[in-house]
Design an enzyme around this catalytic site. Structure first.
Site, PDB file in Angstrom:
ATOM      1  N   CYS A   1       0.871  -1.181   0.000  1.00  0.00           N
ATOM      2  CA  CYS A   1       0.000   0.000   0.000  1.00  0.00           C
ATOM      3  C   CYS A   1       0.902   1.223   0.000  1.00  0.00           C
ATOM      4  O   CYS A   1       2.120   1.102  -0.115  1.00  0.00           O
ATOM      5  CB  CYS A   1      -1.007  -0.015   1.145  1.00  0.00           C
ATOM      6  SG  CYS A   1      -0.337   0.197   2.789  1.00  0.00           S
TER       7      CYS A   1
ATOM      8  N   CYS B   1      -4.208  -0.905  -2.117  1.00  0.00           N
ATOM      9  CA  CYS B   1      -4.525   0.523  -2.206  1.00  0.00           C
ATOM     10  C   CYS B   1      -5.370   0.754  -3.459  1.00  0.00           C
ATOM     11  O   CYS B   1      -5.652  -0.180  -4.201  1.00  0.00           O
ATOM     12  CB  CYS B   1      -3.242   1.344  -2.258  1.00  0.00           C
ATOM     13  SG  CYS B   1      -2.015   0.730  -3.425  1.00  0.00           S
TER      14      CYS B   1
ATOM     15  N   CYS C   1       3.409   0.584  -8.205  1.00  0.00           N
ATOM     16  CA  CYS C   1       4.149  -0.560  -7.664  1.00  0.00           C
ATOM     17  C   CYS C   1       5.188  -1.037  -8.675  1.00  0.00           C
ATOM     18  O   CYS C   1       4.903  -1.105  -9.862  1.00  0.00           O
ATOM     19  CB  CYS C   1       3.213  -1.720  -7.354  1.00  0.00           C
ATOM     20  SG  CYS C   1       2.117  -1.440  -5.976  1.00  0.00           S
TER      21      CYS C   1
END
Length: 143
Positions: free
Chosen positions: A10, A84, A92
């Site tokens: 996250c 998230c 990411c």
């Protein structure tokens, strides 16, 4: 049998990913090794610590970690699960490994909730239950 490694990511690694890691290790630690990390690691959210402690899991000694540090070390995971919103999940890193599967669980950030301490804690509890359900579904679906 070698455990499958799962990374929960996250933004700050302060609540959602920490709770997901704790749930997977608690519910299926015999099959999975869960870790968590953040895109911009911060501090563990004390309301997350409190909310998950209420159901018997202690994350108070956990430290936040950087997803990019894990990536740079060449860590391998069977699953990378972003907990998230989709926009943040796009940031990411793509972890190496031909067998790495990326999943996005679009879960609201409980730290963004407004109100009294009790109202914020109630939101954290709600998110805790969403995460627990998703982890249970993951275990059921992936084995």
């Amino acid at each position: 049998m070698k455990k499958k490694r799962v990374l929960f990511v996250c933004v700050h690694n302060s609540a959602r990913s920490q709770m997901a890691e704790a749930f997977l290790n608690s519910l299926a630690g015999h099959t999975y090794e869960a870790m968590s990390a953040g895109l911009e690691p911060g501090e563990i959210n004390p309301l997350a610590v409190e909310a998950i402690r209420e159901i018997g899991i202690d994350i108070s000694q956990n430290k936040t970690k950087s997803a990019f540090d894990l990536y740079q070390r060449g860590e391998l995971f069977s699953y990378v699960i972003a907990v998230c919103d989709a926009r943040a999940a796009q940031r990411c890193p793509n972890f190496p490994g031909l067998l790495t599967k990326t999943i996005n669980w679009d879960i609201e950030d409980p730290a963004a909730s407004k109100g009294t301490r009790e109202e914020k804690l109630e939101e954290m509890r709600r998110v805790r239950e969403v995460i627990k359900e998703k982890v249970e579904d993951f275990i059921r679906d992936k084995g």
